[in-house]
Structures are given as C-alpha cells and as structure tokens.
Design a protein around this motif. Structure first.
Motif, short mmCIF file in Angstrom:
data_model
loop_
_atom_site.label_atom_id
_atom_site.label_comp_id
_atom_site.label_asym_id
_atom_site.label_seq_id
_atom_site.Cartn_x
_atom_site.Cartn_y
_atom_site.Cartn_z
N ASN A 449 0.81 -1.22 0.00
CA ASN A 449 0.00 0.00 0.00
C ASN A 449 0.84 1.27 0.00
O ASN A 449 0.30 2.38 0.10
CB ASN A 449 -0.94 0.00 1.21
CG ASN A 449 -2.12 -0.94 1.04
OD1 ASN A 449 -3.17 -0.57 0.53
ND2 ASN A 449 -1.94 -2.18 1.47
N LYS A 450 2.19 1.10 -0.09
CA LYS A 450 3.10 2.23 -0.18
C LYS A 450 2.98 3.18 1.03
O LYS A 450 2.99 4.41 0.88
CB LYS A 450 2.87 3.03 -1.48
CG LYS A 450 3.00 2.19 -2.75
CD LYS A 450 4.41 1.65 -2.93
CE LYS A 450 4.56 0.92 -4.26
NZ LYS A 450 5.91 0.34 -4.44
N VAL A 451 2.80 2.62 2.23
CA VAL A 451 2.75 3.41 3.46
C VAL A 451 3.62 2.70 4.50
O VAL A 451 4.03 1.56 4.31
CB VAL A 451 1.31 3.57 4.00
CG1 VAL A 451 0.45 4.36 3.03
CG2 VAL A 451 0.69 2.21 4.29
N SER A 452 3.89 3.37 5.61
CA SER A 452 4.64 2.72 6.68
C SER A 452 3.73 1.74 7.41
O SER A 452 2.49 1.82 7.32
CB SER A 452 5.15 3.77 7.67
OG SER A 452 4.08 4.30 8.44
N SER A 453 4.32 0.80 8.13
CA SER A 453 3.52 -0.20 8.85
C SER A 453 2.65 0.44 9.92
O SER A 453 1.52 0.01 10.16
CB SER A 453 4.43 -1.26 9.47
OG SER A 453 5.32 -0.69 10.39
N LEU A 454 3.14 1.51 10.58
CA LEU A 454 2.33 2.20 11.58
C LEU A 454 1.14 2.91 10.95
O LEU A 454 0.03 2.89 11.49
CB LEU A 454 3.19 3.20 12.36
CG LEU A 454 4.23 2.60 13.33
CD1 LEU A 454 5.02 3.70 14.00
CD2 LEU A 454 3.54 1.73 14.38
N GLU A 455 1.37 3.53 9.79
CA GLU A 455 0.26 4.18 9.08
C GLU A 455 -0.79 3.15 8.69
O GLU A 455 -2.00 3.38 8.81
CB GLU A 455 0.78 4.90 7.83
CG GLU A 455 1.56 6.17 8.10
CD GLU A 455 2.08 6.78 6.81
OE1 GLU A 455 1.66 7.91 6.48
OE2 GLU A 455 2.90 6.13 6.13
#
Length: 643
Positions: A449-455
């Motif tokens: 999803n091209k985001v950080s794991s926390l996001e």
C-alpha cells in the motif's frame, strides 16, 4: 460464602467469570480460545483459569453460547422430518430433509376442521425413522388446540422412539409457516444441544461443582435445564443478549447502548431500565424467519479476528474470520520464519485468499461432500499453517480462490491472516500474543500500500472504529438512510452525531478504540472493568421470565349463553360461565408460571408476577366480552445478588 459462575462460549473466545453472591463483586475471570469441533474443551480451559478455591462453593452456573446460531448458519444441524397438518400457507421451503403434508388442523376457535391421516403418519415415520434424528409437527391453529400435534407425537414416539418437536410448544403467536420453520430448526438442534449441555454438566461435575445449570436465551432471559434441552432454538442469538445484560451489570447502567466487539463480528444493541430491547418480529437466522423472540441488534461481520487484506491499494476487512498471525505464531513454532519468507504475489493477482500474509490448515472436521478437485487439494493440506504456494506445489490441482472458499465454507480448513488484533499488537495497544509476527505481517501489507507499517495499522484501527460508530448510529436511527449515516460517520460533513445514552464497549481490546470513538461521535463512552468477559457476566445475570397468554371467547358468537372457550398453551377447555373461565385462566396461568420458575430453581420469594386483562367487544354487544386476553408475566431471579 457462595459464588456463581458465568460462562460464554463465543465464536473465538470462551469466557468465564466468578461472582460473589453476598455483594455481586467479581472475584475472578478467565478467557480461553473456543475449541472446535468440541466446545467443551474451551469451557474446561476457561474454568481451569479460575481460582479453584472458589469453585467448590459455586451453586449456580449459567451458560450462553453461539452453538445454535452457528449450527443453523453453517447448515450443520441434524436431519429432521417435518409433518404439516392442515392447509399451511406455503411461503417457501422448510429446513427439513423430508416433509409430509396431511389433512387436519383446527379453526380459529380450536374446532377440528378434519381428522388427521394417522395412517399416512405411520408410513412416513417408519420410512424415514432411520434417516433422521428427530421429527417436527406443525398443525394449523395448534395454538388454539394442539390435540392433532399431540396425537401425532404419540404415534411417532411409539414407532420410532425419536424426539418430536411440536409447533405449539415454541410459540403462541399466529403464523403457521414461521411456527413450522421454528419447530424444524428446534428439531435440528436437539441432538447437538443435548450433547453440549450434557458435556457441560459432566465438566461441572468433574470440577466437583454442585450447582444448578441455567442457559441464556436470545431475549436476555434464562431457562432451566429442561427448557434448555427441549428448546435449544431459543438460544439463537444468546450472545448479543448476554452482552446486553453483562454490559448493564458491569457498568451499573440500567439504560445504555452496547457495542460488543467480538472475534467474528461487532454487535450493537440496547437495554432500557434493565430490559433488553426486543425485535418486533421473530429472529431471522440463516435466512429462516422464526417465531423466536430475540434482542433487536445491528451487526456486521467485522471483529477483532476479521481478515485484513489488500487489493488495488485498498484495505479490506472481513467478512471472514481468520486466526491472527500473532496467535498462530504463538501456537506453531517456525511459523514466524515461514511468514517472513513469504513472497508478495503480483499486485494484479491479489484477492482475499492470495495475500502474502494468508495461510491455511486443517480444522479437524471430517471431510464430507468433496468433489475430485477439492479432495486432491485437501489431501495435501496439513495440520500446521501452509501458504498457497506450498499447497500448489504439492497438489495436482491448482488451489483456486473458489476452491479454497468452498473448503472454508465446509469447515474443513481454517485460514490464518492479518487481523485488527495484529494491528493493535503492532501499535502496542494489545500485546497478548507474538508481536513480531504481527509486525512481519504489517510490513508486507504496508509495502503493497506504499505506506509505513504504523500508518497501515492506524488505518485498520480507524476503519474498525468507524464501523463500530456506523453500526451504533444505524441502530439508534433505524429509519434514517444508511448512506447518509455513513457519510457523517466518515467525516464528510462538518458535523457529528450526539448520543444521549451511555455507550458501553465490550470485548478484549476495546479500550484501544475509545479515543477513536470519542472523535467520531459525541457520547459518554464507558469501558467497564472486566469488559473482556462481559458476555459471561451477562449469562449469569439474566432474569427468568415467563409470559403466559390465555384467550377466552364464547363458543358461539350467535349464542354466547352456550358457554366459553379458554385457549392456553396446553390446550382448549370449555366452561358454562364467563366468570368460571376467567377464574380458571388466572389460576391456571399463575400455576404455569410458578411451575416454570420452579424448574429454573427459582423460589417463590424471588418471583414477581403481574397479570393484565384486555377485553374486546363490538359496538352494541350486550354480553360478556367477545374476546378476553389474560397475560400472566412472571419475573424470577435465580440468584438475588446483594448490590
């Protein structure tokens, strides 16, 4: 010092709670994973988590379970044969393997229309007695006169020895089709429910607990052992009813809305002045419309163990439940390394089963009804987690999503995947199992999803919270357009909902969603102590309620002096005088309520009985009322807790 034990066998967890009778204080609670296909193992594990020094002084055990609901939903009930007597309004099919329709039945006043064809009943019973586990009988207007149902029951018992369920035993409401469906479902559940209840009794004895056993019904009331064994269909949806009663007790709020986040679903319901809000119509389960009264609720297939998957850069949650990655890693050594090695498939191939975090294993159920391709794939699936690539490399048939879905629906395999529970592990807000496995799964899905794991995990948490709020507002505003409710909940307008009653959250990790909920809706959000075992508390604090309705009508409208008919749940009786009929109805109804409460183990001192009388006469009528309805309601308290 005496104690009471409440148990709730849910879809994911089995909870237990111990309450001291003298002050209604919780002295212990325990959670264990629900075990399939034998629920008793999970109950044993939950009881084992309690302090044994209290157990020897337990004198009341009350149980709620999703067994009946899941059995009907999954179509795994025992085969039954249904006998319809009289001209039934055919609204659809019936949940029965074999159906016989014969003449007979009664009219509105309980007068016999035609004698039943007993010879046809004998032939039907003998033909199918070895192919079914129980029989159901439903006769037209048996609520006015059950003599045909009772006569057929005697014949079947004599010829087969199998249990028989009669429609008039389950409902006194009009609706012949729904009553026949309810009787058939009850017959389906009898063997399974008997096994479960007897197993629970054995487990209680094994713990040297000398206590009465009660079960919660789907309207938030409890029943004694006899009714629990004879009418298992009434435990359909007892889980949401348990959450209502438990939330009210734990929060101290007699009036509140309840959001219960379980492993499989989120259920919203409400309780007013200590009484659960009931649906105006009978419970609908598995598409079958019944005559079972149940709590009104709003439910969605999104819970703590719902599958989180990604496709086209969108995050999807549910509707299926999976084993969380963190739990699988705690149970199966080597799973974490297998998860880390899992290769992300091409984005164009992603669907609910093709995910870098999705694994499969056998469930423990025996394979039945497999086609050749399914049997070939099932053969290579083991008792420990396997990726789709592993299954494909060992099988001669490719395990397509359709095939995997079929094996899951047949309960032969269970899936493992990323869940909201995993997201909370990554965020550090609920860390009961293996955090590293959750982080490994979040890394893989967030990359897609091209985001950080926390996001990614915060997004999952937000979706769950908004689903909770949407279900709550849909419940509170049943006549308002749902799309409009969703737009406000999703923040598309500079406005938010205000709720005037307290909102109680139940479930293991619900504290993690409190702040999100407060940002979405304006309400007093309450998370009571022991919220994680709220349903078990609800199983314990349900009241015993029995409602008897008796109707009095003249034998002849043209000549009321001929006498009066009294219709009660056990049959029809006639009297010369109206006064005699009323006296009999009052005494008979009160006696039935007291007998029922006695079976629940409720003493007369703990029973409140109310009697109401409604009469109807047309304009110009100069005789005793044309119709008199006498309702006798008894509310019993299996245990008077001192608060």
């Amino acid at each position: 010092m005496h104690y009471s034990l409440g148990i709730d066998a849910g879809g994911t967890y089995t909870d237990a709670i111990l309450v001291r009778d003298s002050d209604a204080s919780v002295v212990g609670s325990s959670k264990s994973l629900t075990t399939y296909p034998d629920l008793v193992a999970g109950i044993r594990n939950a009881i084992d988590g309690l302090d044994p020094t209290y157990l020897k002084n337990v004198n009341l055990v009350s149980v709620s379970t999703t067994l009946a609901t899941n059995t009907v939903l999954e179509g795994t009930g025992s085969p039954v044969a249904l006998i319809l007597v009289g001209e039934h309004p055919m609204k659809g099919e019936f949940p029965a393997k074999h159906v016989l329709s014969i003449p007979g039945g009664h009219g509105f006043n309980g007068e016999e229309i035609e004698e039943p064809d007993i010879d046809a009943v004998r032939k039907f019973a003998l033909k199918f007695k070895d192919d079914v586990a129980a029989f159901a009988v439903s006769s037209v207007f048996s609520i006015r006169n059950p003599e045909h149902e009772l006569a057929i029951t005697d014949v079947i018992h004599e010829l087969t020895g199998l249990p028989v369920v009669c429609g008039h035993e389950l409902s006194q409401d009009l609706g012949a089709y729904e009553r026949a469906v309810t009787a058939s479902l009850n017959a389906q559940l009898l063997p399974i429910s008997h096994k479960f209840i007897l197993s629970v009794m054995d487990e209680i004895k094994r713990k040297n607990i000398d206590a009465r056993l009660l079960m919660l019904k789907c309207d938030g009331t409890v029943v004694g052992l006899k009714d629990a064994l004879d009418k298992p269909v009434e435990s359909i949806f007892s889980g949401p009813a348990a959450s209502l009663v438990g939330a009210s007790f734990l929060s101290g709020k007699g009036t509140c809305a309840v959001v219960d986040v379980g492993g499989t679903s989120t259920d919203v319901s409400a309780i007013t002045d200590g009484v659960p809000e009931l649906s105006d119509t009978g419970a609908v389960v598995g598409g079958w419309k019944t005559k079972v009264r149940a709590t009104r609720m709003e439910t969605s297939a999104m819970g703590g163990d719902s599958h989180v998957w990604t496709c086209s850069k969108a995050i999807h949650i549910g509707p299926r439940r999976v084993i969380p990655l963190c739990l699988a890693s705690s149970k199966y050594p080597g799973f974490l390394e297998k998860l880390k090695r899992s290769v992300a498939p091409l984005r164009s191939l992603l669907d609910r089963n093709i995910q870098p975090t999705k694994f499969f294993m056998r469930s423990g159920f025996e394979p039945i009804g497999l086609d050749e391709s399914e049997a070939e794939v099932f053969k290579v699936i083991g008792d420990e987690p396997m990726s789709l690539n592993e299954i494909a490399s060992l099988s001669k048939k490719y395990p397509s999503t359709v095939m995997i879905d079929s094996l899951i629906q047949k309960r032969l395999i269970q899936a493992i995947g990323f869940t909201p529970t995993d997201a909370l592990h990554v965020l550090g807000e609920y860390t009961f199992w293996d955090v590293e496995a959750s982080k490994a799964g979040a890394d893989k899905l967030s990359d897609l999803n091209k985001v950080s794991s926390l996001e990614f995990c915060n997004k999952v948490k937000d979706i769950v919270a908004r689903n909770m709020a949407f279900n709550l507002m849909s419940y509170i505003l049943p006549d308002v357009d749902r799309s409009g409710i969703k737009k406000i909940v999703d923040g598309e307008f500079n406005a938010r909902f205000k709720v005037d009653v307290p909102v109680v959250l139940l479930g293991g990790p619900v504290a993690a969603y409190r702040e999100n909920m407060e940002n979405i809706i304006d309400a007093q959000i309450i998370i009571p102590k022991h919220a994680e075992v709220g349903n078990a508390a609800g199983a314990l604090f349900g009241k015993g309620i029995k409602r008897i309705e008796i109707i009095i009508r003249p034998i002849s409208v043209a000549d009321p002096d001929q006498g009066y008919l009294v219709f009660s749940p056990i049959g029809r009786k006639d009297f010369e005088k109206y006064r005699e009929a009323v006296e009999y109805a009052n005494e008979h109804g009160k006696s039935m309520v007291l007998d029922y409460m006695g079976e629940c183990g409720v003493s007369k001192d703990n029973i409140d009985i109310k009697m109401t009388t409604k009469t109807f006469s047309p304009e110009g009528w100069k005789h005793a009322p044309l119709e008199t309805t006498i309702t006798i309601s008894g509310v019993g308290y299996p245990k008077k807790f001192v608060l």
